[in-house]
Every structure is written in C-alpha cells, then in structure tokens.
Motif scaffolding. Structure first.
Motif, PDB file in Angstrom:
ATOM      1  N   THR A   1       0.851  -1.185   0.000  1.00  0.00           N
ATOM      2  CA  THR A   1       0.000   0.000   0.000  1.00  0.00           C
ATOM      3  C   THR A   1       0.886   1.235   0.000  1.00  0.00           C
ATOM      4  O   THR A   1       2.093   1.153   0.270  1.00  0.00           O
ATOM      5  N   GLU A   2       0.300   2.381  -0.322  1.00  0.00           N
ATOM      6  CA  GLU A   2       1.072   3.614  -0.287  1.00  0.00           C
ATOM      7  C   GLU A   2       1.602   3.886   1.114  1.00  0.00           C
ATOM      8  O   GLU A   2       2.723   4.399   1.281  1.00  0.00           O
ATOM      9  N   GLU A   3       0.828   3.536   2.120  1.00  0.00           N
ATOM     10  CA  GLU A   3       1.250   3.749   3.505  1.00  0.00           C
ATOM     11  C   GLU A   3       2.460   2.875   3.833  1.00  0.00           C
ATOM     12  O   GLU A   3       3.412   3.325   4.489  1.00  0.00           O
ATOM     13  N   GLN A   4       2.447   1.622   3.363  1.00  0.00           N
ATOM     14  CA  GLN A   4       3.594   0.742   3.597  1.00  0.00           C
ATOM     15  C   GLN A   4       4.845   1.256   2.892  1.00  0.00           C
ATOM     16  O   GLN A   4       5.941   1.269   3.463  1.00  0.00           O
ATOM     17  N   PHE A   5       4.684   1.665   1.639  1.00  0.00           N
ATOM     18  CA  PHE A   5       5.811   2.166   0.860  1.00  0.00           C
ATOM     19  C   PHE A   5       6.434   3.380   1.556  1.00  0.00           C
ATOM     20  O   PHE A   5       7.663   3.462   1.733  1.00  0.00           O
TER      21      PHE A   5
END
Length: 599
Positions: free
Chosen positions: A426-430
């Motif tokens: 996810t963008e949050e993980q990245f």
C-alpha cells in the motif's frame, strides 16, 4: 567555438535577456551557456559560474517551490525537503562578482576529500529548432574541475571539441549510438518478456547473439568516449589521494621542474593544476595524448620545444616513482548535464576501479552536503545502523524466480531487514519503509512509482539510502521539446536521500539479482555466517528458493573482505564473473554523495 574576446553584440543581447526574471529552464540554460562562451577567454571563473548555473535550472526551481509549499503547510517539528537557499538561482540584479564568490564559498565549504568534475555541452542552436525526436547531437564540451575544501586551487575549465572521425573528419554522433543501443536492448528484452523458457536451441542462440552484439557495441562506445571524446583530458577524472602528502609532493616537484627547466616560464595556477592531473593520470594516457596535452599548455615556439618534450617524460617518471596508479583515492563526483547522462561514464578505464557517483548540479551536491553534514565524516555520509533495512520484492507478482532469489538472500545475509515480498504494498507501507529505514531496496519493475507516486515522494523527508533495482529505474526521460528531462531519482534527491542507486536502462532479472546480492553482501556486513560469495548458488540461479542456512550446502573457500564504502562496493560488484552481460554492469549507477557504513 573558440573565442578570443567578448562579442559586443552578443554581450548586449545577453544583458537584455538577464532582465527577464525566472525564465523557463531551457531558456535559462541556453542563455547561461552563451554567457559562458562569451567570456571564457577573458574571465574563466565567471564563465565557470555560468556553466554551473546552466545545469538543471528547472529542477532547482522545482526544489525551491517544493520547499516553499512544505514551509507553508508544515508543522513546527516537520522535516523539510532540500533547503531552497542552497539551490535557488540568485537575482539577476546581483553583481556577477558576488555570484562567483558565492560559488567559490560553496566549494570551500564542501568536504576537502571531494573532487567535482562537471561536464557541460556547448550551446547548440540546432537543438532549439530540431523537431525530430530521434535526432541527437554530440556537442563540444566544457570540462570544469572543482577541488573542494580550503587552500585548494581555484576551479578551472578546459574546452573539448566535438568528436570527429579520424579518417573523414566528420562529426561522430555518440549520443545517437547510445540511444540506439538502449532502444535495441529494450526491443531484445521485450520480445522475450512473456517467455519463461526458450523454445529451442536456435532461439536461445539468437537471443544471446543479439545481447552479445549489444555488449560489443557498448564496449566500443565506452572506449571511444575516453579515447575519441575526452582524449587527454580524461586525466581530470581522478579524485584526490587519501594520502594528502602525495598531492603536496607532486605540487612541489612540478614547481622544481619548471624552475630548473624553464625559469622564465609563467607557471600560473591553472597550468600547475593541469600538470598535476597529467602526473596523476600519466599511466592512463598514451604518448600521443600526453604530447597533445603538453602542446596545449606550452606555446609551440622554438624555445619551448625542449620544455614540451621534457614535461611529458617528467609526468610519466614522477607517476612511476610515486607508484600513483596503486594509491588509494577519495571518491569522485561527476556533475553531468542531462544530455550526457545516458552515457555509462563509470565504465571508462580511468573510472572503472574507483569510487564515483553522479549528480546533475553542483548546487545539489552542496545542498545534500548541507542536509547531511552532521553525519558526514571524512567526506562520507555515515550509515551506523545497516541492519535497519527495508525491502519490497516482486510487487507486481510476475517475477517469481527473482522473488525466490532475493528473499533467499535476505533471509540468509540480512535477516534483520523487513519488507514485503510477493504482494502489492500500500502507499502507507511504501512511505513507512522510505522514512523509517536506513536503507531501502526495491526489486520489481521500474522504480516502483506505480505503487507510490512521485509527487508523494518529494513531499516526505527521506534520509535512507535508496536502491532501485528495476529496469530504467533512474533513467532520464525525454518528455518533449524545450523541456528538461525527467527521472524518478530527482524526486528522491528533492526528498533529501543522500544516495540513489539504480539503472540507466532495461536489464534482465537474473543478472540484476546477481549484481544486487554481490553488491549488498560486499557492502553490508554479516560476520556471523560464511560469506555469500562462498556459497554454492547453482540452484539459486535457476530461480529456486534456497535455505542457505542448511549445513549440507557446499561452501567454497575464499577470503572475502567487506567494503564499507558504497561506491567502491558497487564498483567491485560490477566486476563479478557471475554477471553475463556488460550492459547490466554499465547500467547500474549511483547518484548522490559518497556513503560509508561505520559501526
């Protein structure tokens, strides 16, 4: 384009253009290069300043605007992107002398271990009206040398004529050739992209024949870059010696030589600096190249012919006496114009064994120094916790063999690293991986921008070393006429990442995995296990998941020495005998400032 004095008509036009505040990047680039050409013979330092200003003006303006936006919206404890004060262009009303002094102050302030070598093409009016997107020009160059630190010689500049064929005298278009190689390489890889196996021996032979042909073309191009384009001035591509006493001894011996051989000769600072580089690079220059360099420095009059002859011999004998070729050198930073960024300069003979990185602007080198100077020691950005690594592997779910190889490596050599493998982040993980790790490594297609948009990259502060092992992950892309080229790595620079490692063009997964693991195992230490280089990787190379902690796996003997300097470790990894293609070795480059692991 040699000029003896300022052209009054051109000077008047350029002064009028200077009244235009905030021109577009390409316009400012052209104006600054014309200004440099116009005053090169009368005021070299001013010309060098204009050349420095001509590099990536749009990217610098983008950096300023991003900083301003973050300044408005940021909270009190927010970490900002690259500071605008380090990259912004000065007002056009500022006196040129003040601008030159500011440039010199930046050079003095940067670490004394650094040497910056800037490659800037001449202004070419044909490029402004060229409508064929496949037409490229190989222009004459200005090569400028900046020795950072205090008590160093002033910057100097040398003109390099556009390469010509030795037989016909016609211009040789190296840019067209490298663009052709990149395009043909992409076509060769794309044609077999959907296949997991070759359909027969003839198809396999045809594929490897194409790749070998491309390798041969690139080798020839690299050879011509150094021997036909740079010629004798490739000697400037040498960093300072770690043993500073050698630099002092060379300077002293040069003065003694001229005092003895030509007491009346005016040995100015620039001539002495160039002779010093001729000594340092003597073992890399042919007799013809040395003779040409000496004749450029010493006027070809009757009284000077003996001096010319003796100077070349002096440079070679002093280099041999001090064993300069074997001496360890500090890293070199290449400041490369966008139009020249497609060339694998690092593969030239004079650079292939040394630590070298590239940046698009002297101002960006200074900005990165300012952002990280609290953690810079002896010219290196220090990484103290390499165990705090993050990775993303095969996020597109279509590179299963690569996933098996890379995760096998991480589980064995870097078990403390955390990441995502075989699933879409996810963008949050990245974002979390980019901002929380000391090292971030991406293994997939491209740069990963389809999972974390670039406009979001430039909005965060990234202190991690960023490794992007995907096809063309740091390639500069031509996006239109009268527009600066664009690349993913630029957004990581704006976000303050001290160094980004990535690819100039498309590469194959196996070769990239070999290069990646050779590099990381060379750079990031793990003293608890047999070294990665000593393991039997027969099944691993086939794409199988291998548990290397298995005691029954064969281990070969060998003394594997860790290399804490990122640039040197990358240089060593690119020489691995396990790599199949020269194109893979040449594709991988580092962009940023020198980095070193110190635990």
């Amino acid at each position: 384009m040699a000029n003896k004095e300022n052209n009054p008509e051109l000077t008047e036009i350029l002064e009028k253009l200077s009244n235009v505040h905030y021109p577009s990047g390409p316009i400012r680039q052209s104006v600054e290069r014309m200004k440099a050409h116009n005053c090169m013979q009368t005021n070299e330092l001013e010309a060098i300043y204009h050349l420095v200003e001509s590099h990536v003006p749009s990217l610098r303006m983008k950096t300023v605007l991003r900083y301003e936006k973050m300044l408005v919206s940021a909270s009190d404890n927010a970490q900002l992107s690259l500071c605008k004060n380090h990259v912004a262009a000065t007002c056009t009303n500022t006196k040129i002398g003040d601008n030159v002094n500011l440039m010199l102050a930046k050079i003095r302030e940067m670490p004394p271990e650094w040497t910056l070598v800037q490659l800037t093409p001449h202004f070419n009016p044909k490029e402004n009206v060229e409508i064929d997107p496949n037409k490229h020009y190989t222009n004459s160059l200005y090569i400028s040398v900046f020795n950072c630190g205090t008590n160093q010689p002033k910057p100097f500049c040398v003109n390099i004529e556009a390469p010509r064929d030795s037989v016909t005298g016609s211009h040789v278009e190296f840019v067209n050739e490298i663009r052709s190689i990149i395009s043909d390489n992409k076509s060769a890889l794309t044609s077999t992209k959907v296949q997991t196996h070759f359909r027969g021996v003839p198809e396999k032979q045809n594929y490897f024949s194409k790749r070998q042909s491309l390798d041969d073309r690139l080798r020839i191009l690299v050879r011509d870059l150094q021997n036909v384009y740079l010629k004798e001035w490739k000697c400037f591509m040498i960093g300072k010696y770690v043993n500073n006493d050698l630099e002092i001894k060379i300077q002293k011996r040069i003065k003694e030589f001229f005092k003895a051989e030509a007491p009346s000769f005016n040995l100015d600072e620039k001539t002495q600096s160039i002779v010093q580089y001729l000594v340092k690079g003597a073992q890399q220059l042919t007799l013809t190249e040395m003779r040409s360099a000496v004749q450029t420095l010493i006027p070809n009059s009757g009284a000077n012919k003996t001096l010319q002859r003796n100077l070349g011999g002096f440079c070679r004998s002093l280099a041999d006496e001090l064993s300069l070729y074997e001496q360890k050198k500090h890293p070199l930073i290449l400041i490369i114009d966008d139009s020249l960024d497609c060339f694998p300069w690092e593969m030239m003979d004079i650079l292939v064994d040394v630590s070298v990185s590239r940046l698009p602007s002297l101002h960006l080198a200074y900005a990165l120094f300012q952002e990280h100077k609290a953690t810079i020691q002896n010219g290196f950005k220090i990484v103290q916790n390499p165990e705090n690594g993050m990775y993303i592997v095969n996020p597109d779910l279509d590179l299963r063999n690569m996933q098996n190889r890379i995760t096998s490596f991480y589980e064995y050599w870097l078990p403390s690293w955390q990441g995502v493998a075989g699933s879409k982040p996810t963008e949050e993980q990245f974002e979390k991986m980019l901002v929380s790790g000391d090292i971030f490594s991406y293994h997939g297609h491209g740069s990963g921008s389809h999972f974390f948009p670039l406009y979001k990259v430039e909005r965060i502060r990234i202190n991690a070393i960023v490794l992007l092992f995907g096809c063309g992950s740091t390639q500069l892309n031509i996006i239109g006429p009268q527009t600066e080229m664009f690349s993913t790595y630029q957004m990581y620079l704006i976000a303050c990442s001290p160094c980004i490692v990535g690819m100039l063009w498309e590469v194959t997964d196996l070769d990239t995995d070999v290069l990646t693991t050779e590099f990381l195992s060379q750079w990031v230490p793990n003293s608890d296990k047999p070294h990665w280089k000593t393991l039997d990787k027969t099944q691993w190379k086939k794409g199988e998941k291998v548990d290397f902690s298995d005691k029954n796996l064969a281990v070969t003997s060998g003394n594997c020495i860790q290399e804490p300097e990122l640039l040197k470790a990358l240089s060593l990894a690119k020489k691995s005998h396990l790599l199949n293609f020269y194109l893979t070795r040449a594709s991988c480059v580092a962009r940023g400032i020198p980095v070193k692991i110190v635990k």
